[in-house]
Design an enzyme around this catalytic site. Sequence first.
Site: not given
Length: 178
Positions: A69-71, A74
């Site tokens: 999710g963080c990838t 970003c």
Amino acid sequence: MKKMTRLTGIIAAALIGGFAASAQAEVKAGDMAPDFSLKGSDGKTYKLSDFRGKQAVVIAWYPKAFTGGCTKECISLRESGQIIRKFNVAYFTASCDPVKKNTDFAKSLNLDYPILSDPSKKTAKAFGVLNEQRGFSQRWTYFIGKDGKVLHVQKKVNAAGHAGEIAKKLAELGVEKK
């Protein structure tokens, strides 16, 4: 028996006190945003107070670098950052990961904006975004006005489309365009 009852009472009071001490107040719309000084993945140190009177600020907190999710989040901000940059705003992603990890993460994604690192978790605690049980931040985004007041806190984030959500909210909040 009296000693056991008293000991149980002392333990219960300590536990209750411990929970109260670990509870954190969440920063809400209308509150002054806590000032911070955090190192970015670009090697610069950013202070919220440096933007006061000049630009609005968006900080999109995420839990952990190098996760799915963080990838996606970003990458969304990199691929659609031009719609955010139409506004007079400085924007960042942020996490409690160490500076080196966020720097490596930013490089791996070829990001054109800095990731702020808060390994001490002091800033995350001050904003109320830290999930203390898990040791990392929630995926929440803070919109801060030029006056340093929180304009909005977004707690439901679509990681893959977050840049569009940010731009839409900036327009709704009346943040000036460049």
